[in-house]
Design an enzyme around this catalytic site. Sequence first.
Site, PDB file in Angstrom:
ATOM      1  N   SER A 135      41.687  38.202  35.727  1.00  0.00           N
ATOM      2  CA  SER A 135      42.509  39.176  36.411  1.00  0.00           C
ATOM      3  C   SER A 135      42.154  40.540  35.679  1.00  0.00           C
ATOM      4  O   SER A 135      42.208  40.530  34.430  1.00  0.00           O
ATOM      5  CB  SER A 135      43.904  38.723  36.180  1.00  0.00           C
ATOM      6  OG  SER A 135      44.732  39.833  36.724  1.00  0.00           O
ATOM      7  N   TYR A 149      41.155  45.381  40.354  1.00  0.00           N
ATOM      8  CA  TYR A 149      42.056  46.376  41.015  1.00  0.00           C
ATOM      9  C   TYR A 149      41.489  47.717  40.943  1.00  0.00           C
ATOM     10  O   TYR A 149      40.797  48.154  39.746  1.00  0.00           O
ATOM     11  CB  TYR A 149      43.312  46.478  40.325  1.00  0.00           C
ATOM     12  CG  TYR A 149      44.299  45.379  40.909  1.00  0.00           C
ATOM     13  CD1 TYR A 149      44.549  45.103  42.121  1.00  0.00           C
ATOM     14  CD2 TYR A 149      44.881  44.617  39.855  1.00  0.00           C
ATOM     15  CE1 TYR A 149      45.432  44.111  42.531  1.00  0.00           C
ATOM     16  CE2 TYR A 149      45.687  43.325  40.295  1.00  0.00           C
ATOM     17  CZ  TYR A 149      46.137  43.134  41.741  1.00  0.00           C
ATOM     18  OH  TYR A 149      46.997  42.305  42.187  1.00  0.00           O
ATOM     19  N   THR A 182      40.230  42.996  44.956  1.00  0.00           N
ATOM     20  CA  THR A 182      41.468  42.610  45.635  1.00  0.00           C
ATOM     21  C   THR A 182      41.825  43.778  46.674  1.00  0.00           C
ATOM     22  O   THR A 182      41.732  45.209  46.202  1.00  0.00           O
ATOM     23  CB  THR A 182      42.737  42.613  44.663  1.00  0.00           C
ATOM     24  OG1 THR A 182      42.377  41.357  43.919  1.00  0.00           O
ATOM     25  CG2 THR A 182      44.074  42.208  45.360  1.00  0.00           C
ATOM     26  N   LYS A 239      38.591  39.927  48.347  1.00  0.00           N
ATOM     27  CA  LYS A 239      39.848  38.870  48.389  1.00  0.00           C
ATOM     28  C   LYS A 239      41.057  39.510  49.296  1.00  0.00           C
ATOM     29  O   LYS A 239      41.616  40.512  48.541  1.00  0.00           O
ATOM     30  CB  LYS A 239      40.282  38.587  46.847  1.00  0.00           C
ATOM     31  CG  LYS A 239      41.274  37.802  46.733  1.00  0.00           C
ATOM     32  CD  LYS A 239      41.485  37.542  44.987  1.00  0.00           C
ATOM     33  CE  LYS A 239      42.509  36.455  44.741  1.00  0.00           C
ATOM     34  NZ  LYS A 239      43.826  37.008  44.935  1.00  0.00           N
ATOM     35  N   HIS A 258      47.358  36.833  48.707  1.00  0.00           N
ATOM     36  CA  HIS A 258      47.931  36.941  47.266  1.00  0.00           C
ATOM     37  C   HIS A 258      49.317  36.275  46.978  1.00  0.00           C
ATOM     38  O   HIS A 258      50.144  36.683  46.316  1.00  0.00           O
ATOM     39  CB  HIS A 258      48.629  38.661  47.575  1.00  0.00           C
ATOM     40  CG  HIS A 258      48.248  39.288  45.964  1.00  0.00           C
ATOM     41  ND1 HIS A 258      47.715  40.488  46.015  1.00  0.00           N
ATOM     42  CD2 HIS A 258      49.000  38.942  44.966  1.00  0.00           C
ATOM     43  CE1 HIS A 258      47.753  40.757  44.707  1.00  0.00           C
ATOM     44  NE2 HIS A 258      48.349  39.982  44.184  1.00  0.00           N
TER      45      HIS A 258
END
EC number: 1.1.3.15
Length: 372
Positions: A109, A132, A158, A233, A257
């Site tokens: 992440s 992100y 994402t 994603k 998510h």
Amino acid sequence: MADTEITNVTEYEAIAKAKLPKMAFDYYASGAEDQWTLRENRNAFSRILFRPRILIDVSKIDMTTTVLGFKISMPIMIAPTAFQKMAHPEGEYATARAASAAGTIMTLSSWATSSVEEVASTGPGIRFFQLYVYKDRHVVAQLVRRAERAGFKAIALTVDTPRLGRREADIKNRFTLPPFLTLKNFEGLDLGKMDKADDSGLASYVAGQIDRSLSWKDVKWLQTITKLPILVKGVLTAEDARIAVNVGAAGIIVSNHGARQLDYVPATIMALEEVVKATQGRIPVFLDGGVRRGTDVFKALALGASGIFIGRPVVYSLAADGEAGVRKALQMLRDEFELTMALSGCRSLKEISRNHIMTDWDAPHILPKPRL
């Protein structure tokens, strides 16, 4: 509960709940708003039944596959989950070692509590980096370059989080990262700390830092700054799947998510077939959300997924027993999946077909009708 008593992945959740502070467990466990999609991510799997083929020689079963050209031991991979040191002191280090031992891919992440360099230092392994997009594009470019240099093999972008979903447990708990932890990838950029807030500290952080203007043109921009393949994603519709193919995405992860963003979207297993059909086999499609059993993995592959990612089971098994817990969770899913293949008459992933399952939208007459 002793390790020997654990017989399936779901059992780790209760152990994690008993071990972790309420704020931490609630952060991992909760979904958005009414949590309808959170329940549906699991429940939807139970509406898919098997059509097993019998009297096939299943003495040898091959679960290996390739993802973006990388050979892995099974189509079960690790999804990106934030703040793993909140679950266990070794956090992402333990998860990385467990994934490597299992011969599969870990996705780190952006909001990890260990940096890309630290995770790379745990040893060999195929790793993807979840990204992100921050308002400051220099931060993004720097992060992508660091992931590349640290040997990460793909970017999982994402795309379902222009704003953070409303997670009411986090609001009630006034969620914030424990003081001894930071967002390690952003430490040197003064973005590593999360302030206390009147609601969810994470929601405030996202509102301040994450770019709400993110659009398809930014996917094109990302391709100009990195040679790494980009997985999109957070796709749930045929329309977006077609656009993803057209902008040159290397693959799609069908994801809601973990039911933490928009409530009342369908379970990912329900959205999967629509997305697979729209891509027409041009790029691989993966599924994330609600996988807790080897049977779930088989169902996803039968509906056209090239592989699946697990999120919460990793965090819960990590909380319960560190690296050994994550190893065991991966092993149990692997063993269950192998058994499902054998009992369905499939010896390799390419033998798993749509004919091996039946869904309530295929054949409502086969499922028992309720008696009036």
